[in-house]
Every structure is written in C-alpha cells, then in structure tokens.
Design an enzyme around this catalytic site. Structure first.
Site, mmCIF file in Angstrom:
data_model
loop_
_atom_site.group_PDB
_atom_site.id
_atom_site.type_symbol
_atom_site.label_atom_id
_atom_site.label_comp_id
_atom_site.label_asym_id
_atom_site.label_seq_id
_atom_site.Cartn_x
_atom_site.Cartn_y
_atom_site.Cartn_z
ATOM 1 N N TRP A 180 0.856 -1.179 0.000
ATOM 2 C CA TRP A 180 0.000 0.000 0.000
ATOM 3 C C TRP A 180 0.887 1.222 0.000
ATOM 4 C CZ3 TRP A 180 -0.376 4.031 3.645
ATOM 5 C CH2 TRP A 180 -1.292 5.031 3.257
ATOM 6 N N GLU A 221 -2.927 -2.981 -2.588
ATOM 7 C CA GLU A 221 -4.096 -2.440 -1.879
ATOM 8 C C GLU A 221 -4.476 -1.068 -2.426
ATOM 9 O OE1 GLU A 221 -3.435 -1.927 2.314
ATOM 10 O OE2 GLU A 221 -5.510 -1.365 2.723
ATOM 11 N N LYS A 223 -7.029 2.405 -2.795
ATOM 12 C CA LYS A 223 -7.668 3.320 -1.843
ATOM 13 C C LYS A 223 -8.339 4.442 -2.614
ATOM 14 C CE LYS A 223 -6.672 5.764 2.453
ATOM 15 N NZ LYS A 223 -5.787 5.777 3.619
ATOM 16 N N ASP A 254 -9.631 -3.247 1.266
ATOM 17 C CA ASP A 254 -9.780 -2.714 2.629
ATOM 18 C C ASP A 254 -11.175 -2.110 2.718
ATOM 19 O OD1 ASP A 254 -9.786 -0.637 4.719
ATOM 20 O OD2 ASP A 254 -7.651 -1.039 4.923
ATOM 21 N N HIS A 257 -11.720 1.661 2.193
ATOM 22 C CA HIS A 257 -11.085 2.319 1.059
ATOM 23 C C HIS A 257 -12.002 2.604 -0.119
ATOM 24 C CE1 HIS A 257 -6.643 1.428 2.272
ATOM 25 N NE2 HIS A 257 -7.375 1.919 3.259
ATOM 26 N N HIS A 281 -8.660 -6.486 4.158
ATOM 27 C CA HIS A 281 -8.378 -5.691 5.346
ATOM 28 C C HIS A 281 -9.724 -5.371 5.955
ATOM 29 C CE1 HIS A 281 -4.008 -4.043 4.841
ATOM 30 N NE2 HIS A 281 -4.074 -5.356 4.954
ATOM 31 N N ASP A 289 -12.148 6.586 6.070
ATOM 32 C CA ASP A 289 -11.288 5.445 6.394
ATOM 33 C C ASP A 289 -10.748 5.610 7.811
ATOM 34 O OD1 ASP A 289 -9.681 3.181 6.062
ATOM 35 O OD2 ASP A 289 -8.023 4.354 5.233
ATOM 36 N N ASP A 291 -10.683 3.612 10.398
ATOM 37 C CA ASP A 291 -10.015 2.471 11.039
ATOM 38 C C ASP A 291 -10.465 2.229 12.475
ATOM 39 O OD1 ASP A 291 -8.109 1.340 9.013
ATOM 40 O OD2 ASP A 291 -7.432 3.416 8.969
ATOM 41 N N ASP A 321 -7.455 -4.519 9.776
ATOM 42 C CA ASP A 321 -6.767 -3.230 9.699
ATOM 43 C C ASP A 321 -7.566 -2.173 10.444
ATOM 44 O OD1 ASP A 321 -5.132 -1.142 9.138
ATOM 45 O OD2 ASP A 321 -5.474 -1.104 6.975
HETATM 46 C C1 RNT Z 1 -3.884 2.594 4.671
HETATM 47 C C2 RNT Z 1 -4.031 1.140 4.429
HETATM 48 C C3 RNT Z 1 -2.927 0.275 4.973
HETATM 49 C C4 RNT Z 1 -2.485 0.666 6.362
HETATM 50 C C5 RNT Z 1 -1.503 -0.298 6.976
HETATM 51 C C6 RNT Z 1 -0.882 0.252 8.204
HETATM 52 O O1 RNT Z 1 -5.008 3.305 4.378
HETATM 53 O O2 RNT Z 1 -5.261 0.687 4.892
HETATM 54 O O3 RNT Z 1 -3.304 -1.041 4.888
HETATM 55 O O4 RNT Z 1 -3.572 0.824 7.229
HETATM 56 O O5 RNT Z 1 -0.592 -0.668 6.029
HETATM 57 ZN ZN ZN Z 2 -5.572 -1.434 4.820
#
Ligand code: RNT
Ligand code: ZN
Length: 413
Positions: A180, A221, A223, A254, A257, A281, A289, A291, A321
C-alpha cells in the site's frame, strides 16, 4: 441438555450442522495486524514522521514501546482469541540494534519475530512501509517524479518481498506481502497519467524477482482517498484491479477504502472471477477510512456471508486493519478479531440450501423470511462452545481479563 446441545438441535431443525460450522471456523486463520498495539509507530531508531492519512487518535495508557512489550501484548491477545492465527508485521516493526534505513532492511532485522512466531505457532504476513519516513513526506513514493526517491522505495519494496519469502520459508507458511502506498495529490493534478505510469513502472521493478507462492504472495491495496490526498490517489481501485489481473497478484480490499455506500461484500465475487486470491483488510470506516475497531456490524457479516456462500474462504486471506488509541489496545485486538470470527460463524450457520432454493424459485418472500428468521437462532451458544473447546474465555471472565491486563500495562506510562 446443555445450552450448546439445545442450540445444536435448533439449528438442526433448519438443516444446519453446528459441528461442521465449528470445525470449519477452527480452520480459518485471521491475520492480526501488529500496528493496533502501538498506534502504527513501529520500532525504527530514526525519527519518523506521519503522513498519508495513517494516524491513530487517542492516548490510552499502555502503548507497547518495544518489540518485547508488543510481543507480550500479542501473547495476551492471542490467548483470548480461539483458534490458530497469523501476525501481520509492517517493515517499520524491525527488531534489531542496527539502524538500517528502509532500503537496507534484511530478514535478520526481523529474526526475533520469526523465532517468536515459530514458538507461538503463528504464521507471519508482511508489509513494506511506504509512509512515516522523510522520503514519503510529499505523499509520493513509488510514483515520485524524482527517480532517486523512486529508486529508494523500489529497493524497499524488493527487500520486503525477500523478507516475506524468508519468513514464509522459515515458518512453512506462505506470507502475504501487501503493498500500500499513500501516493496522491491534495489538489487537482495536471498529469494523472504520468503519475500512474510511474507507479506502474516502479511496481514492475519491485515485483521483478519471482518467489514460490508457498513462501510468499504479493498483494496490492487500492484506496479512494486519504487526508492530504483528497483530489487523486494514484493507486486507485481501477488501477490495482487491472494491475493485479495483468500480473497475477492478490488484490487487497480494505473495507475503509471505498465510497461509504459501496459494499466490499458485493465486490468479492465480482473480483474473484478475475483474481485467483484475495486479501481482505477488515476494518470499520466511520464517515471515512477511520479504522475503528471491527464490530459485528452488517458490513462485516455481509463480507463473511459472501466468503461462505461463494465458497471463497479457500482463496481469501483475511487480515484486519484498524487502530484505536482511545481504548485498551489489547482489548481492541481481542474484540475486533473475535468479531471477525463471530461473523464467520454466523455465516457458516446460514440455511444456505434453503436460501438458494428460494432464490432460484424466484420466491423472494421465502428468501426474506429465511434471512430474517435465521437472525433469531442461538448463535451465542455455539460461539461459547467454540471458545470453550479452544480453551478461551468469554463473557464476564473475558471482560475482567481484558480490564486487568489493561491496568497492568497502564504503568508503562
Ligand atoms: C492505509 C491502508 C494500509 C495501512 C496499513 C498500516 O489506508 O489501509 O493497509 O492501514 O498498512
Ligand atoms: Zn488497509
């Protein structure tokens, strides 16, 4: 009759075998991300910067400050999570007295992690760290216009693949190495194509050397956007979907994302027609995003249901994640990972045959009734049975356990 036996009989009335579900769940490893344990800081000796929208908020006491502390916290967390799992490491979590820059890292810098993982019976996954570094301050890495900066990050990417392969070989378990990059522009770019071509070419160089899939597998990955890169993300979904298909890579989806109304659950089958293996993720975006810790919400259950109903479990690697520093970091791991498992258990306990039959007969009334009636089945008793069989606590005992550990590590400051 005990609670579980009661539940087993109720599921059986719907043609659902709880024993099969329990044994299938036991075979699904979750790749637990190291970075929830220390707010994505890592253990590099040089001062690092933050960027690319990767930032934990909060200041709950007890953050792991050293690899030993992080491993102790992980041992505690894995001790409360039923089943055998994996640890997902980022390159910035090296454990060494040396001070290699990102383009100098080697497997040796992660040797204590490999030894520990072996002793714990855990598989390892890995990630290059393309953020929190002076050479990433512009939010441009592999697509940077300066070839010297691109070269630096290409070398980093190459080394992480070697390290991941080394970990996979050492542990006899294929490591996912997930790429990523934060690359993007805050405001409307003049030349998106040039940036995307630079990213494509740099990735080609990173991925040049082949490794056996039994040792490592690459993932990319995508986004939508991040803080500071609102106008354009170079590695967008379309960019990586196409790239993964052309190169035979895993695609990492993810859950934070995409646009908030897009469903990752719906994407799984569509992507799986063209990509042989997926990486997830699992996360909980709140408005963006963000998290947040994974809860047992509809999004996560929908993902789990798709993995089961489309028979994708065998070619999906499930990673987590999230990072929240406002609550106990160890509790966050335990809660989030168990929620992913609970979602999978519920998915494994769906009346699949009846649902499919109703759909094929265009009997959408029956399909809806089945979906809604199934919600009332006693999943909780089956989950408790799973925890008991794997010698893991639940309920009040778990709660007290998590609180006691959180108090214990609070002394770290
Ligand atoms: C960032 C991505 C990525 C990170 C990690 C820490 O938006 O989701 O996966 O969260 O690599
Ligand atoms: Zn991620």
């Amino acid at each position: 009759m005990g609670q579980y036996e009661n539940a087993r009989d109720q599921f059986a009335e719907w043609g659902i075998d709880t024993e099969t579900a329990l044994s299938r769940l036991a075979d699904i490893p979750i790749s637990v991300h190291c970075w929830q344990g220390d707010d994505v800081r890592g253990f590099e000796k040089q001062v690092s910067t933050s960027g690319g929208g990767i930032q934990a908020t909060g200041n709950h006491p007890g953050r792991a400050r050293t690899p030993d502390e992080l491993r102790a916290d992980l041992e505690f967390a894995f001790g409360r999570i039923p089943g055998r799992h994996r640890l997902n490491l980022h390159a910035c979590y090296m454990d060494t007295d040396q001070t290699p820059d990102r383009d100098e890292i080697e497997l040796a810098h992660f040797a204590p992690w490999v030894d520990w993982a072996r002793a714990q019976g855990l598989g390892l996954d890995f990630n290059p760290t393309f953020f929190a570094h002076p050479k990433a301050d512009d939010n441009l890495t592999l697509s940077h216009p300066d070839p010297a900066i691109r070269d630096f990050w290409v070398e980093h990417g190459r080394r992480t693949r070697e390290i991941a392969a080394g970990m996979g070989a050492a542990l006899g378990s294929s490591a996912a190495n997930n790429i990523w990059v934060p690359d993007g522009y805050k405001d409307t770019p003049a030349d998106r194509m040039a940036a995307r071509r630079r990213l494509e070419h740099a990735l080609d160089r990173v991925l040049e050397q082949p490794f056996p899939q039994a040792q490592m597998r690459d993932a990319v990955e995508c986004k939508l956007f991040g803080i500071g890169v609102e106008a354009c993300t170079i590695g967008s979904h379309e960019f990586y979907l196409g790239y993964a298909i052309r190169k035979g890579l895993m695609l990492c989806l993810d859950m934070g994302h995409f646009h908030p109304t897009e469903s990752v659950a719906d994407k799984l089958t569509a992507v799986a027609l063209s990509v042989d293996e997926l990486l997830l993720h699992v996360s909980r975006p709140m408005r963006w995003d963000s998290d947040h810790v994974v809860t047992l919400n509809d999004d996560v259950q929908d993902v789990a249901r798709e993995l089961v109903s489309a028979d994708l479990l065998g070619r999906t690697r499930i990673g987590l994640d999230f990072f929240d520093a406002t609550i106990s970091r160890t509790a966050a791991w335990v809660i989030g990972t168990r929620n992913m498992q609970k979602a999978l258990l519920r998915a494994l306990l769906q009346p699949m045959t009846q649902l499919r039959d109703a759909e094929d007969a265009l009997d959408y009334t029956a399909r809806l009734m089945l979906q809604e009636e199934a919600r009332d089945l006693p999943f909780g008793a089956v989950w408790l049975e799973f925890c008991a069989r794997h010698d893991r606590p639940a309920g009040q005992v778990l709660m007290h356990d998590l609180q006691a550990y959180s108090r214990q590590v609070a002394a770290r400051g």
